[in-house]
Motif scaffolding. Structure first.
Motif, PDB file in Angstrom:
ATOM      1  N   MET A  43       0.831  -1.188   0.000  1.00 39.05           N
ATOM      2  CA  MET A  43       0.000   0.000   0.000  1.00 39.05           C
ATOM      3  C   MET A  43       0.871   1.245   0.000  1.00 39.05           C
ATOM      4  N   ARG A  44       0.581   2.156  -0.898  1.00 35.36           N
ATOM      5  CA  ARG A  44       1.322   3.425  -0.925  1.00 35.36           C
ATOM      6  C   ARG A  44       0.514   4.465  -0.154  1.00 35.36           C
TER       7      ARG A  44
ATOM      8  N   LEU B 143      -4.578   7.507   5.114  1.00 36.88           N
ATOM      9  CA  LEU B 143      -3.929   7.254   6.395  1.00 36.88           C
ATOM     10  C   LEU B 143      -4.712   7.967   7.505  1.00 36.88           C
ATOM     11  N   ALA B 144      -5.168   9.179   7.201  1.00 39.10           N
ATOM     12  CA  ALA B 144      -6.101   9.922   8.073  1.00 39.10           C
ATOM     13  C   ALA B 144      -5.622  10.077   9.513  1.00 39.10           C
TER      14      ALA B 144
ATOM     15  N   PHE C   2      12.461  -2.648  -2.651  1.00 40.19           N
ATOM     16  CA  PHE C   2      12.089  -3.231  -1.346  1.00 40.19           C
ATOM     17  C   PHE C   2      10.584  -3.456  -1.262  1.00 40.19           C
ATOM     18  N   TYR C   3       9.843  -2.478  -1.763  1.00 37.52           N
ATOM     19  CA  TYR C   3       8.381  -2.577  -1.723  1.00 37.52           C
ATOM     20  C   TYR C   3       7.923  -3.819  -2.481  1.00 37.52           C
ATOM     21  N   ALA C   4       8.476  -3.983  -3.690  1.00 34.84           N
ATOM     22  CA  ALA C   4       8.083  -5.138  -4.512  1.00 34.84           C
ATOM     23  C   ALA C   4       8.524  -6.450  -3.857  1.00 34.84           C
ATOM     24  N   ASP C   5       9.749  -6.489  -3.365  1.00 35.59           N
ATOM     25  CA  ASP C   5      10.288  -7.746  -2.811  1.00 35.59           C
ATOM     26  C   ASP C   5       9.591  -8.151  -1.505  1.00 35.59           C
TER      27      ASP C   5
ATOM     28  N   LEU D 107       4.465 -10.109   2.777  1.00 33.26           N
ATOM     29  CA  LEU D 107       4.217  -9.171   3.870  1.00 33.26           C
ATOM     30  C   LEU D 107       3.222  -8.090   3.458  1.00 33.26           C
ATOM     31  N   GLU D 108       2.492  -7.581   4.455  1.00 31.51           N
ATOM     32  CA  GLU D 108       1.652  -6.394   4.258  1.00 31.51           C
ATOM     33  C   GLU D 108       2.575  -5.189   4.418  1.00 31.51           C
ATOM     34  N   VAL D 109       2.799  -4.458   3.333  1.00 30.11           N
ATOM     35  CA  VAL D 109       3.790  -3.391   3.366  1.00 30.11           C
ATOM     36  C   VAL D 109       3.120  -2.032   3.193  1.00 30.11           C
ATOM     37  N   LEU D 110       3.476  -1.092   4.049  1.00 27.21           N
ATOM     38  CA  LEU D 110       3.025   0.290   3.873  1.00 27.21           C
ATOM     39  C   LEU D 110       4.223   1.095   3.386  1.00 27.21           C
TER      40      LEU D 110
END
Ligand code: ATP
Ligand code: MG
Ligand code: MG
Ligand code: MG
Length: 569
Positions: free
Chosen positions: A1-2, A8-9, A498-501, A507-510
């Motif tokens: 997720m970007r 994000l609020a 890193f985001y892609a890997d 993993l759930e990545v922010l």
């Protein structure tokens, strides 16, 4: 997720109407927003946490042999008439009428609906035992919704129901469910206790509540100092061998309320009659907006059928109170907040030593060393402090016979019951037994406050910077924070990789790809409670390194870029 494509609020300021830390942090971390009193919208990151709880609950239910189904929120009134609860449940049952003028309820629980389903579908003992569950929206018109999703009017509950030919079989399933609940709270990483409980409005004989221990908890739980006995305070009190309660510390010579020397006289003066089942009489001195001073007396009744503390009105109270809580009285008589009680008012507070009420009272008073003038039923006027009250509550011998009782605060996150035949009998739910004769089923029911757990977990896992999610609950596993990405040639590519890997590794990545200052990003990640943050900065890149921060321990380690993903996953 970007983050740039997410809501994000997060909020910098603590919302003023949020009393407890979990409510504050759920708003600040962008997990929930209020629609109306007790009604909340779950934002994306909040929903992820809610779903994480649901997943663990479902997995453990399946392991325990329960089967998922889904029942309607809207329930026809005639089922509730059949069980007798249309009358009994009181105003917490939100009732609606359809266009044909037919009455319905918005389901606060589903014993009636499931019993109706099972009596129609199950006809033979061979189909038993059977345990069914759902994860579903419940509606309760709470007298005082508060603490955000902790006491909401619409909330998510997992409710399971088991059906058996006899009590021995019910007892077995009950133990399996008890264990499943322990597994759930264990996996959620919560400090919890199962405690013996009252069966309340749901009914039945044996019952346990599961409490997450927290100072902000609305419930008092009694623990033996010497055994693993634990019960909710009402149950502990009901079972405790009666003893002489401790005397208040000091006798008062004066009593400023005219013509009243004992509570009996006061009661008479104010027209209070003793009712069957009366547990406690509390009289508060109060001042209303017009500066009028007076007494507010509440009869607090432990009505086990209704499971409600009922308060009866006296002159200053012009609306019936459901709960004998200080705030309710303030609201009902329009008193100035903080004006309740004798302090500065020369008014007595009269408390009968009922542990359940006293411990609530202590929690409400919330401060040691506050002085109350008081009088015990039939005794003389006295003065005592919060500490005295606590002593009274805590020094009861434990019903288990070992040690004395110690009181802690808890948040009720689960409640299981051996219902026996309460519903099956009233609703005529039977099966053909082995002998060929109709036999009434026995039932168990098992509830978990899925959405309340989210708040309870925050009460136990936070610091001044925000939420510290246990891994099992976290909305994201890891955040990537590239520092000043837009000013760097190298960082964007490395961050993207890193985001892609990390995503590919499951993993759930922010990925915080906002053009924000690093400080803003770090603060947000800490507030949201992401367990790990991978920091990508120019200086470390010179050494081919990135930094990994652990939210819970605060620990930072340097990782080589090439082996970082392998080490993280
Ligand atoms: P409480 O004592 O807090 O009012 P309850 O005893 O009325 O709860 P149960 O009927 O036992 O609740 O329901 C099962 C579970 O549902 C509770 O243990 C609790 O975790 C959750 N729950 C009950 N009421 C609410 C609510 N208003 N908001 C959120 N969760 C709730
Ligand atoms: Mg309730
Ligand atoms: Mg309860
Ligand atoms: Mg309960």
């Amino acid at each position: 997720m970007r983050t740039s494509q997410y809501i994000l609020a997060t909020l910098k300021e603590t919302p003023s109407d949020a009393e407890v830390v979990s409510h504050q942090l759920m708003l600040r971390a962008g997990m929930i927003r209020k629609l109306a009193s007790g009604l909340y919208t779950w934002l994306p990151s909040g929903l992820k946490v809610l779903r994480n709880v649901e997943t663990i609950v479902r997995e453990e239910m399946e392991k325990a042999g329960a089967i998922e189904m889904l029942m309607p929120v809207i329930q026809p009134a005639d089922l509730w008439e059949e069980s007798g609860r249309w009358e009994q449940f009181g105003p917490e049952l939100l009732r609606i009428t359809d266009r044909h003028n037919r009455p319905f309820a918005l389901g606060p629980t589903h014993e009636e609906v499931i019993t109706d389903f099972v009596r129609k579908e199950i006809s033979s003992y061979k189909q038993l035992p059977l345990t069914l569950y759902q994860v579903q929206t419940k509606v309760r018109d709470e007298v005082r919704p508060r603490f955000g999703v902790m006491r909401a009017r619409e909330f998510t509950m997992k409710d399971a129901y088991s059906f058996h030919l006899d009590d021995a079989c019910l007892e077995k399933t009950y133990q399996v469910m008890h264990q499943a609940y322990c597994n759930i709270f264990e996996r959620l990483g919560l400090d919890y206790r199962p405690v013996i409980a009252d069966t309340g409005s749901i009914g039945g004989s044996v019952s346990h509540e599961f409490h997450v221990l927290a100072e902000s908890g609305e419930d008092a739980i009694a623990f033996s100092t010497e055994s693993d006995y634990a019960a909710n305070i009402e149950k502990a009190e009901a079972l405790a061998p009666s003893t002489e309660r401790a005397e208040p510390s000091k006798e008062l010579n004066t009593f400023d309320t005219p013509n009243a020397k004992t509570i009996a006289e006061l009661a008479e003066q104010h027209g209070v009659k003793a009712h069957k089942g009366v547990k406690t009489l509390i009289v508060y001195g109060a001042e209303n907006e017009d500066g009028e001073r007076g007494l507010v007396a509440l009869i607090v009744r432990g009505d086990h059928e209704l499971n409600e503390l009922k308060a009866e009105k006296l002159p200053l109270v012009d609306s019936p109170l459901e709960m004998a809580k200080e705030e309710d009285i303030v609201a009902a008589i329009g008193a100035k907040p903080g004006s309740l009680g004798p302090v500065g008012l020369d008014m007595p507070v009269i408390v009968d030593h009922s542990a359940a009420v006293m411990s609530d009272f202590v929690a409400g008073a919330n401060k040691d060393g506050v002085h109350y003038s008081g009088i015990n039923w039939g005794r003389d006027v006295a003065e005592f402090t919060t500490a005295d009250i606590r002593n009274v509550v805590e020094g009861d011998p434990s019903p288990c016979g070992q040690g004395t009782l110690q009181i802690k605060r808890g948040i009720e996150v689960g409640h299981i019951f051996q219902l026996g035949s309460k519903y099956s009998e009233a609703m005529n739910a039977g099966v053909l037994g082995e002998s060929g004769k109709n036999q009434v089923m026995t039932m168990g029911c098992y509830g978990i406050g899925v959405s309340r757990i989210v708040a309870a977990a925050i009460e136990q896992n936070h610091d001044k910077f925000g939420i510290k999610w246990p891994q099992a609950l976290a909305p994201f596993d890891i955040a990537i924070v590239p520092m000043n990405m837009h000013k760097s040639h190298r960082i964007p590519d490395i961050a993207e990789k890193f985001y892609a890997d990390l995503k590919a590794a499951g993993l759930e990545v922010l990925f915080d790809d906002r053009k924000e200052r690093p400080g803003v990003m770090f603060n947000d990640m800490e507030l949201v409670g992401v367990p790990f943050t991978l920091v990508i900065g120019e200086r470390n890149l010179d050494n081919n390194q990135v930094e990994l921060k652990n939210r819970r321990t605060g620990e930072k380690v340097m990782l080589d870029i090439d082996s970082a993903v392998a080490e993280i996953t």
